[in-house]
Motif scaffolding. Sequence first.
Motif, PDB file in Angstrom:
ATOM      1  N   ARG A  57      43.542  73.420  28.879  1.00 57.04           N
ATOM      2  CA  ARG A  57      42.322  73.889  28.023  1.00 57.04           C
ATOM      3  C   ARG A  57      41.224  74.814  28.950  1.00 57.04           C
ATOM      4  O   ARG A  57      40.663  75.765  28.619  1.00 57.04           O
ATOM      5  N   ILE A  58      41.037  74.077  30.280  1.00 56.95           N
ATOM      6  CA  ILE A  58      40.252  74.610  31.241  1.00 56.95           C
ATOM      7  C   ILE A  58      40.543  76.143  31.453  1.00 56.95           C
ATOM      8  O   ILE A  58      40.081  77.009  31.817  1.00 56.95           O
ATOM      9  N   GLN A  78      49.674  63.308  29.923  1.00 52.44           N
ATOM     10  CA  GLN A  78      49.373  64.293  28.979  1.00 52.44           C
ATOM     11  C   GLN A  78      47.925  64.725  28.753  1.00 52.44           C
ATOM     12  O   GLN A  78      47.762  65.849  28.692  1.00 52.44           O
ATOM     13  N   ILE A  79      46.946  63.898  28.786  1.00 58.60           N
ATOM     14  CA  ILE A  79      45.827  64.128  28.660  1.00 58.60           C
ATOM     15  C   ILE A  79      45.213  65.162  29.848  1.00 58.60           C
ATOM     16  O   ILE A  79      44.460  66.155  29.466  1.00 58.60           O
ATOM     17  N   VAL A  80      45.599  64.580  30.883  1.00 54.39           N
ATOM     18  CA  VAL A  80      45.349  65.221  32.149  1.00 54.39           C
ATOM     19  C   VAL A  80      45.778  67.004  32.127  1.00 54.39           C
ATOM     20  O   VAL A  80      45.176  67.862  32.437  1.00 54.39           O
ATOM     21  N   THR A 127      37.792  60.306  35.805  1.00 51.75           N
ATOM     22  CA  THR A 127      38.954  60.380  36.528  1.00 51.75           C
ATOM     23  C   THR A 127      40.025  61.150  36.075  1.00 51.75           C
ATOM     24  O   THR A 127      40.671  62.025  36.823  1.00 51.75           O
ATOM     25  N   LEU A 128      40.144  61.452  34.699  1.00 45.67           N
ATOM     26  CA  LEU A 128      41.146  62.331  34.199  1.00 45.67           C
ATOM     27  C   LEU A 128      40.835  63.877  34.447  1.00 45.67           C
ATOM     28  O   LEU A 128      41.500  64.416  34.781  1.00 45.67           O
ATOM     29  N   LEU A 129      39.167  64.133  34.302  1.00 44.17           N
ATOM     30  CA  LEU A 129      38.970  65.441  34.584  1.00 44.17           C
ATOM     31  C   LEU A 129      39.190  65.699  36.072  1.00 44.17           C
ATOM     32  O   LEU A 129      39.489  66.959  36.264  1.00 44.17           O
ATOM     33  N   VAL A 135      51.307  54.098  28.787  1.00 39.68           N
ATOM     34  CA  VAL A 135      49.814  54.400  29.011  1.00 39.68           C
ATOM     35  C   VAL A 135      49.727  55.512  29.996  1.00 39.68           C
ATOM     36  O   VAL A 135      49.030  56.341  29.899  1.00 39.68           O
ATOM     37  N   LEU A 136      50.654  55.341  30.940  1.00 40.16           N
ATOM     38  CA  LEU A 136      50.480  56.407  32.369  1.00 40.16           C
ATOM     39  C   LEU A 136      50.972  57.635  31.574  1.00 40.16           C
ATOM     40  O   LEU A 136      50.351  58.618  31.885  1.00 40.16           O
TER      41      LEU A 136
END
Length: 175
Positions: free
Chosen positions: A20-21, A12-14, A60-62, A6-7
């Motif tokens: 992307r940004i 990977q999402i972050v 939190t991820l953003l 999960v971590l």
Amino acid sequence: MPSASVLEQKKQIVASVADRISNSCAGVIVDYKGISVADDTALRKELREAGVEYTVVKNTLLKLAINGTSLESMGEVLDGTTALATSKDDYVAAARILNKYAEDHENFKLKAGYLDGEVMTMEKLKDLANLPSRETLLSMVANVFSAPIAGFARAVQAIACLLYTSPSPRDRSLS
């Protein structure tokens, strides 16, 4: 404590959101609370057609994705429901579409935006949203450039018409 898998997924999402940004020219963060599924589907379709990537993102991820960047101050608005819209090529599309949608839906609100890696004030974001589309701006520029040439062509045409339709001085003296 979250499991290692999960971590790793969250890391990977972050990384994906940060990438992307950094690869976008403009982006808008919105509070999408209270909209129907049908409205959300229509909004996503319009954004997709304009080349805008729109996703729901955990606050939190953003925050982790923008931490240590020039956009870090946007972290102040990250509470409640959050979605991120980014565009790689069009500076205006995301802001224009989302602002129009926010005007029609009272619960849907713009939270923040950025342009070329710099956070914009809400006033600048609204001004950006009110700009015409790229195609409209290009046609306006083309009209500005062609106006003097068109005016010159009309003046030459008017002179030519006067020369060929008015009687010559010799014809006037005969009458």
